[in-house]
Structures are given as structure tokens and as C-alpha cells.
Design a protein around this motif. Structure first.
Motif, PDB file in Angstrom:
ATOM      1  N   ALA A 123       7.372 -12.595  -0.173  1.00 37.22           N
ATOM      2  CA  ALA A 123       7.519 -13.045  -1.559  1.00 37.22           C
ATOM      3  C   ALA A 123       8.618 -14.089  -1.679  1.00 37.22           C
ATOM      4  O   ALA A 123       8.479 -15.079  -2.406  1.00 37.22           O
ATOM      5  CB  ALA A 123       7.812 -11.853  -2.466  1.00 37.22           C
ATOM      6  N   GLN A 124       9.719 -13.880  -0.965  1.00 35.60           N
ATOM      7  CA  GLN A 124      10.830 -14.828  -1.040  1.00 35.60           C
ATOM      8  C   GLN A 124      10.459 -16.187  -0.463  1.00 35.60           C
ATOM      9  O   GLN A 124      11.006 -17.213  -0.862  1.00 35.60           O
ATOM     10  CB  GLN A 124      12.056 -14.267  -0.300  1.00 35.60           C
ATOM     11  CG  GLN A 124      12.705 -13.083  -0.986  1.00 35.60           C
ATOM     12  CD  GLN A 124      13.359 -13.448  -2.314  1.00 35.60           C
ATOM     13  OE1 GLN A 124      13.582 -14.609  -2.622  1.00 35.60           O
ATOM     14  NE2 GLN A 124      13.664 -12.429  -3.120  1.00 35.60           N
ATOM     15  N   SER A 125       9.513 -16.210   0.477  1.00 40.98           N
ATOM     16  CA  SER A 125       9.143 -17.467   1.122  1.00 40.98           C
ATOM     17  C   SER A 125       8.096 -18.248   0.337  1.00 40.98           C
ATOM     18  O   SER A 125       7.831 -19.414   0.637  1.00 40.98           O
ATOM     19  CB  SER A 125       8.614 -17.192   2.539  1.00 40.98           C
ATOM     20  OG  SER A 125       7.391 -16.459   2.489  1.00 40.98           O
ATOM     21  N   ASP A 126       7.484 -17.608  -0.669  1.00 40.63           N
ATOM     22  CA  ASP A 126       6.451 -18.264  -1.467  1.00 40.63           C
ATOM     23  C   ASP A 126       7.094 -19.192  -2.492  1.00 40.63           C
ATOM     24  O   ASP A 126       8.171 -18.907  -3.019  1.00 40.63           O
ATOM     25  CB  ASP A 126       5.594 -17.215  -2.180  1.00 40.63           C
ATOM     26  CG  ASP A 126       4.222 -17.750  -2.560  1.00 40.63           C
ATOM     27  OD1 ASP A 126       4.161 -18.664  -3.406  1.00 40.63           O
ATOM     28  OD2 ASP A 126       3.218 -17.254  -2.019  1.00 40.63           O
ATOM     29  N   LYS A 127       6.434 -20.282  -2.814  1.00 39.66           N
ATOM     30  CA  LYS A 127       6.980 -21.250  -3.762  1.00 39.66           C
ATOM     31  C   LYS A 127       6.593 -20.943  -5.204  1.00 39.66           C
ATOM     32  O   LYS A 127       7.111 -21.556  -6.130  1.00 39.66           O
ATOM     33  CB  LYS A 127       6.526 -22.666  -3.391  1.00 39.66           C
ATOM     34  CG  LYS A 127       7.065 -23.144  -2.048  1.00 39.66           C
ATOM     35  CD  LYS A 127       6.620 -24.573  -1.754  1.00 39.66           C
ATOM     36  CE  LYS A 127       7.185 -25.038  -0.411  1.00 39.66           C
ATOM     37  NZ  LYS A 127       6.758 -26.431  -0.098  1.00 39.66           N
ATOM     38  N   ARG A 128       5.667 -19.986  -5.380  1.00 37.26           N
ATOM     39  CA  ARG A 128       5.229 -19.640  -6.734  1.00 37.26           C
ATOM     40  C   ARG A 128       6.040 -18.468  -7.269  1.00 37.26           C
ATOM     41  O   ARG A 128       6.812 -17.839  -6.549  1.00 37.26           O
ATOM     42  CB  ARG A 128       3.749 -19.259  -6.708  1.00 37.26           C
ATOM     43  CG  ARG A 128       2.796 -20.387  -6.392  1.00 37.26           C
ATOM     44  CD  ARG A 128       1.425 -19.872  -6.025  1.00 37.26           C
ATOM     45  NE  ARG A 128       1.425 -19.237  -4.718  1.00 37.26           N
ATOM     46  CZ  ARG A 128       0.347 -18.703  -4.141  1.00 37.26           C
ATOM     47  NH1 ARG A 128      -0.799 -18.724  -4.784  1.00 37.26           N
ATOM     48  NH2 ARG A 128       0.437 -18.153  -2.949  1.00 37.26           N
ATOM     49  N   ASN A 129       5.839 -18.160  -8.543  1.00 29.39           N
ATOM     50  CA  ASN A 129       6.333 -16.896  -9.073  1.00 29.39           C
ATOM     51  C   ASN A 129       5.540 -15.779  -8.407  1.00 29.39           C
ATOM     52  O   ASN A 129       4.321 -15.886  -8.243  1.00 29.39           O
ATOM     53  CB  ASN A 129       6.140 -16.824 -10.585  1.00 29.39           C
ATOM     54  CG  ASN A 129       7.047 -17.774 -11.331  1.00 29.39           C
ATOM     55  OD1 ASN A 129       8.141 -18.086 -10.871  1.00 29.39           O
ATOM     56  ND2 ASN A 129       6.602 -18.238 -12.487  1.00 29.39           N
ATOM     57  N   VAL A 130       6.239 -14.701  -8.037  1.00 28.79           N
ATOM     58  CA  VAL A 130       5.593 -13.628  -7.280  1.00 28.79           C
ATOM     59  C   VAL A 130       5.877 -12.275  -7.908  1.00 28.79           C
ATOM     60  O   VAL A 130       7.020 -11.962  -8.254  1.00 28.79           O
ATOM     61  CB  VAL A 130       6.071 -13.606  -5.806  1.00 28.79           C
ATOM     62  CG1 VAL A 130       5.329 -12.523  -5.024  1.00 28.79           C
ATOM     63  CG2 VAL A 130       5.874 -14.961  -5.145  1.00 28.79           C
ATOM     64  N   LEU A 131       4.822 -11.484  -8.046  1.00 25.71           N
ATOM     65  CA  LEU A 131       4.950 -10.080  -8.435  1.00 25.71           C
ATOM     66  C   LEU A 131       4.620  -9.232  -7.222  1.00 25.71           C
ATOM     67  O   LEU A 131       3.534  -9.372  -6.637  1.00 25.71           O
ATOM     68  CB  LEU A 131       3.988  -9.748  -9.578  1.00 25.71           C
ATOM     69  CG  LEU A 131       3.900  -8.265  -9.976  1.00 25.71           C
ATOM     70  CD1 LEU A 131       5.209  -7.798 -10.608  1.00 25.71           C
ATOM     71  CD2 LEU A 131       2.722  -8.012 -10.925  1.00 25.71           C
ATOM     72  N   VAL A 132       5.548  -8.370  -6.826  1.00 23.63           N
ATOM     73  CA  VAL A 132       5.307  -7.431  -5.723  1.00 23.63           C
ATOM     74  C   VAL A 132       5.136  -6.041  -6.333  1.00 23.63           C
ATOM     75  O   VAL A 132       6.084  -5.496  -6.904  1.00 23.63           O
ATOM     76  CB  VAL A 132       6.464  -7.425  -4.704  1.00 23.63           C
ATOM     77  CG1 VAL A 132       6.115  -6.519  -3.526  1.00 23.63           C
ATOM     78  CG2 VAL A 132       6.770  -8.831  -4.216  1.00 23.63           C
ATOM     79  N   VAL A 133       3.929  -5.503  -6.228  1.00 23.59           N
ATOM     80  CA  VAL A 133       3.634  -4.186  -6.779  1.00 23.59           C
ATOM     81  C   VAL A 133       3.662  -3.163  -5.651  1.00 23.59           C
ATOM     82  O   VAL A 133       2.823  -3.206  -4.746  1.00 23.59           O
ATOM     83  CB  VAL A 133       2.260  -4.149  -7.478  1.00 23.59           C
ATOM     84  CG1 VAL A 133       2.033  -2.785  -8.125  1.00 23.59           C
ATOM     85  CG2 VAL A 133       2.143  -5.245  -8.517  1.00 23.59           C
ATOM     86  N   CYS A 134       4.632  -2.268  -5.696  1.00 27.28           N
ATOM     87  CA  CYS A 134       4.754  -1.216  -4.688  1.00 27.28           C
ATOM     88  C   CYS A 134       4.024   0.026  -5.178  1.00 27.28           C
ATOM     89  O   CYS A 134       4.353   0.565  -6.242  1.00 27.28           O
ATOM     90  CB  CYS A 134       6.215  -0.881  -4.421  1.00 27.28           C
ATOM     91  SG  CYS A 134       7.186  -2.271  -3.810  1.00 27.28           S
ATOM     92  N   ASP A 135       3.006   0.450  -4.440  1.00 24.84           N
ATOM     93  CA  ASP A 135       2.289   1.681  -4.775  1.00 24.84           C
ATOM     94  C   ASP A 135       3.195   2.848  -4.402  1.00 24.84           C
ATOM     95  O   ASP A 135       3.247   3.274  -3.269  1.00 24.84           O
ATOM     96  CB  ASP A 135       0.975   1.744  -4.010  1.00 24.84           C
ATOM     97  CG  ASP A 135       0.075   2.889  -4.484  1.00 24.84           C
ATOM     98  OD1 ASP A 135       0.600   3.821  -5.138  1.00 24.84           O
ATOM     99  OD2 ASP A 135      -1.127   2.858  -4.205  1.00 24.84           O
ATOM    100  N   ARG A 136       3.911   3.335  -5.380  1.00 23.27           N
ATOM    101  CA  ARG A 136       5.012   4.286  -5.237  1.00 23.27           C
ATOM    102  C   ARG A 136       6.229   3.565  -4.645  1.00 23.27           C
ATOM    103  O   ARG A 136       6.120   2.461  -4.122  1.00 23.27           O
ATOM    104  CB  ARG A 136       4.641   5.521  -4.412  1.00 23.27           C
ATOM    105  CG  ARG A 136       3.531   6.342  -5.048  1.00 23.27           C
ATOM    106  CD  ARG A 136       3.461   7.730  -4.440  1.00 23.27           C
ATOM    107  NE  ARG A 136       2.414   8.513  -5.087  1.00 23.27           N
ATOM    108  CZ  ARG A 136       2.563   9.163  -6.231  1.00 23.27           C
ATOM    109  NH1 ARG A 136       3.717   9.115  -6.857  1.00 23.27           N
ATOM    110  NH2 ARG A 136       1.574   9.850  -6.756  1.00 23.27           N
ATOM    111  N   GLY A 137       7.393   4.213  -4.787  1.00 24.79           N
ATOM    112  CA  GLY A 137       8.631   3.634  -4.283  1.00 24.79           C
ATOM    113  C   GLY A 137       9.410   4.677  -3.508  1.00 24.79           C
ATOM    114  O   GLY A 137       8.998   5.849  -3.394  1.00 24.79           O
ATOM    115  N   PRO A 183       0.818  -1.220   0.000  1.00 25.31           N
ATOM    116  CA  PRO A 183       0.000   0.000   0.000  1.00 25.31           C
ATOM    117  C   PRO A 183       0.850   1.267   0.000  1.00 25.31           C
ATOM    118  O   PRO A 183       2.012   1.246   0.429  1.00 25.31           O
ATOM    119  CB  PRO A 183      -0.817  -0.118   1.287  1.00 25.31           C
ATOM    120  CG  PRO A 183       0.020  -0.993   2.183  1.00 25.31           C
ATOM    121  CD  PRO A 183       0.700  -1.970   1.262  1.00 25.31           C
ATOM    122  N   GLU A 184       0.255   2.356  -0.491  1.00 25.62           N
ATOM    123  CA  GLU A 184       0.964   3.635  -0.526  1.00 25.62           C
ATOM    124  C   GLU A 184       1.076   4.189   0.892  1.00 25.62           C
ATOM    125  O   GLU A 184       0.068   4.479   1.544  1.00 25.62           O
ATOM    126  CB  GLU A 184       0.242   4.634  -1.424  1.00 25.62           C
ATOM    127  CG  GLU A 184       0.969   5.968  -1.531  1.00 25.62           C
ATOM    128  CD  GLU A 184       0.249   6.960  -2.430  1.00 25.62           C
ATOM    129  OE1 GLU A 184       0.847   8.018  -2.711  1.00 25.62           O
ATOM    130  OE2 GLU A 184      -0.893   6.691  -2.820  1.00 25.62           O
TER     131      GLU A 184
END
Length: 400
Positions: A92-106, A49-50
Motif C-alpha cells: 500500500a505504501q508503494s502505490d501512488k493512489r489512495n489505498v484502503l487496506v481491509v484486514c479481515d480481522r485484526g 485474508p483472515e
């Protein structure tokens, strides 16, 4: 972290995307569309979240703050962002699937709201540096342009009680936000040259292209890469706001002539990021590119595989935005191949409109010619110790 084509069964992907933009640019809807698309192809999606909106909803009004309070707010905002993002990155690193992490702003968005000297002071006092916060933290940055620039009829602040910007201020913030991210190796600006739905489709297509996902007929990417030969370097004063980086490329040995591997070291003020790239031309008609950020230790170890038939490539890369388009200007440095002496190449991704056949380029650069499809200007061929036209190792599909 690695860029990969999921359909080819490669290493699991954790992809960190910073989604930024000016006010009323479509970020909220864009996140939802990204989430739907990637979940439909089997990915796990986390949405960070932003942070600013969360804090503003607690009663903070940025226009009411003094300059000192506003600067301190931005410093604390960065600290909260780092902690929040790290929580999602670890998940995300602990998940076994492919993961997209979308950062609302950076993280670098904060720089758009602070004077440069203040931002630099904040970095120094906290032991931070721009290379880590901007380049190493996110695989890609997508900037959605505010509707106040090119789609004014759709600019609306009534739906968001935390938004107070008028159209002109929105344009200024949009410009400042783009400039704050200048220098990231993979930043893409999505403008308002199309309707809103197509704008978001272009955004998704751009992310898929960077990751290496073949979306087939589901998406229709409309941008293409352009490369130009530049006659000479104009004075710095003629450029808009820019960031300069030192870049070092080395090609690695490969037993398969259809596979090309290289290392890149890219830095600013003694701070470096490292990347390992593999380009495969053995996928039928497609070229698949796999990229991953690596540590300094891995870089040193892999460098032992350097291909002695190629020279190390040294460049200064200047990154800037002109008329809402992102450009990279590569100035080749010594020591280098004779054919690289004085060489300056300009690269950009653009979408051609209507009957246009050529990309727009900054008028302060004297362009000799377009060399997009001229393999003699590929870095692979430019670095070759042999005459590139006679080299049996040249692979047109892999040239870059």
C-alpha cells in the motif's frame, strides 16, 4: 498515514481498516461492498485474508485442541497475521493512489480466544504491547455484530465449514471480540437494527466519515455524535470491561482562524501513540478533518508550535461497550483550567430509531444534561486561557 478528503486533493491516503465481528456477521460480503465502493471512487483496495480461516482450512479444528495447544496456536496465528498484514501494508505504501487496506480481522481478535493472563504473557514474551498492536496498527476498527444478536433468523453456519459455533456461543464470541478492541481510538459497532443491506451501507458510510470522504447522495450516514455531562465517577465495579488511557492534547498556533490544529498523545503503561489533527472550516458548509499518526520525534518537533493562549489538556479516557454501543468517558485532570476541575464528559455515536429523540446511556452514570451542541463544553473552549464567550478565536463549526 493520513485521514483526508480525497476530493480536496490532499496528501495521498493509506488507510488501514480492521474489519471484525462475531460469527455470521457479514464480514465477507462487507469486504466485497467496501472494495466495490472504494474502487469506484478511484482507490486501490487490498484485502488481507483472515489468517485463522486459512489455517483452519488446513485441517485445524479449534474445538479439538487442548488449552495449551489452543493458546500456542493463537500466539503463532498472531505472528502470521503480523507478517501477512505487513506485506500488504508495504504494498500500500508503494502505490501512488489512495489505498484502503481491509484486514479481515485484526491482531486483537486473538485476545477474544485467550484468557487475559495468557494473552498478556504472549505479549510480554514477544516484546509486543497493546498500544502498538491495537492503536497504532489500524486507523479504524469496524465491528459487525453477529446475526445471532438481533437477527437470529439469519444466523447460519452451514455455508462455512470452518464455523462450528451455536447461537449462544456466537453471542459470547461477539461480545469478547468487541471487548478485545476496547481502547482503540476509532472503533465503530454496526448492529442489526436495520436490514442487512442497510447495515453494510452504514458500515461504508462510517468508514467514509472517518476518512473524511464526502459521499454525497451515494450514502446516507445514520449515526450522530452525542456528548453528555456526567455528575460523578461511579466505582470501577459498576463498569463493564474497560480500558483506561492517559491523553494529552495541545492546540497549535494557526494564522487562519478557520483552521484549527492540535496534537494528541495517548498511552497506556508507558506506551504511546501520537496524532496530528487539522480541522478546516473554510470548505463552505462542510467541516473537513485531516488526521495522521506521527512519530514521537515529529510530535516533539510540532509541539514547538503550541498555542500559548491555550492550556495543555490532561484527561483519563475510559473506553467501554455497554449494550452493544461504544462509549468514551473523559475525566479531566489537573493541571487544567478552573472550569475543567471535576469535569466528566461522555461521548458516543448512536443511531436513533423510530421516534426516539435521545441517545441511550448507561444507567450507572448520572447524567446532568446533554451538551452535544453546547460549545462551552468543546475541548477548544475549555482549554482557552481567556473567557471563551469573549474570545474572538472561537469558531463554532470547529468546536469539538
Amino acid at each position: 498515514m493520513m485521514s483526508a478528503d480525497n476530493d480536496r486533493g490532499k496528501e495521498r491516503v493509506v488507510y488501514r481498516l480492521a474489519l471484525t465481528g462475531g460469527p455470521c456477521s457479514g464480514k465477507t460480503t462487507g469486504q466485497a461492498r467496501l472494495c466495490t465502493f472504494f474502487e469506484n471512487i478511484g482507490w486501490k483496495v487490498y484485502r488481507v485474508p483472515e489468517t485463522a480461516t486459512t489455517l483452519f482450512s488446513g485441517g485445524v479444528r479449534f474445538p479439538d485442541l487442548s488449552k495449551e495447544a489452543a493458546d500456542k496456536f493463537q500466539e503463532n496465528l498472531i505472528k502470521v497475521m503480523i507478517a501477512t498484514e505487513t506485506t500488504f501494508f508495504d504494498l500500500a505504501q508503494s502505490d501512488k493512489r489512495n489505498v484502503l487496506v481491509v484486514c479481515d480481522r485484526g491482531i486483537m481478535d486473538a485476545a477474544a480466544y485467550m484468557a487475559k493472563d495468557v494473552f498478556d504473557s504472549v505479549l510480554k514474551s514477544n516484546g509486543w504491547n497493546a498500544v502498538e498492536l491495537r492503536d497504532n496498527r489500524y486507523n479504524q476498527v469496524i465491528h459487525l455484530m453477529t446475526s445471532a444478536n438481533g437477527a437470529e433468523a439469519y444466523y447460519n453456519i452451514e455455508d462455512n465449514p470452518c464455523r462450528t459455533e451455536g447461537i449462544e456461543q456466537a453471542r459470547q464470541l461477539d461480545k469478547a471480540t468487541i471487548e478485545a478492541w476496547v481502547g482503540h481510538p476509532y472503533i465503530d459497532v454496526i448492529d442489526n437494527s436495520t436490514d442487512f443491506d442497510t447495515k453494510l451501507t452504514r458500515m461504508i458510510a462510517n468508514v467514509c466519515k472517518r476518512i473524511g470522504i464526502d459521499a454525497g447522495d451515494r450514502l446516507a450516514p445514520t449515526s450522530r455524535k452525542f456528548k453528555f455531562l456526567v455528575a460523578s465517577m461511579p466505582p470501577d465495579s459498576m463498569f463493564p470491561s474497560f480500558q483506561d488511557f492517559e491523553v494529552v492534547h495541545d492546540y497549535l498556533t494557526s494564522p487562519n482562524p478557520k483552521i484549527q490544529s492540535r496534537l494528541r498523545k495517548r498511552g497506556q503503561n508507558g506506551n504511546w501513540s501520537y496524532q496530528y489533527t487539522v480541522r478546516r472550516g473554510d470548505a463552505g458548509d462542510q467541516m473537513v478533518e485531516l488526521r495522521r499518526q506521527i512519530s514521537h520525534r515529529d510530535y516533539v518537533n510540532i509541539l514547538a508550535q503550541r498555542d500559548d493562549s491555550h492550556l495543555t489538556v490532561y484527561k483519563t479516557r475510559r473506553c467501554f461497550v455497554w449494550e452493544d454501543t461504544y462509549f468514551q468517558l473523559d475525566i479531566y485532570r489537573n493541571p487544567c483550567n478552573e472550569r475543567c476541575e471535576g469535569l466528566i464528559l461522555l461521548e458516543t455515536y448512536q443511531t436513533l430509531k423510530n421516534n426516539d429523540t435521545t441517545a441511550k446511556v448507561p444507567p450507572f452514570l448520572k447524567i446532568i444534561k446533554e451538551v452535544t451542541k453546547d460549545s462551552s463544553y468543546s475541548m477548544y473552549n475549555l482549554s482557552s486561557k481567556s473567557e471563551w464567550k469573549k474570545s474572538s478565536k472561537i469558531i463554532n463549526g470547529l468546536n469539538s
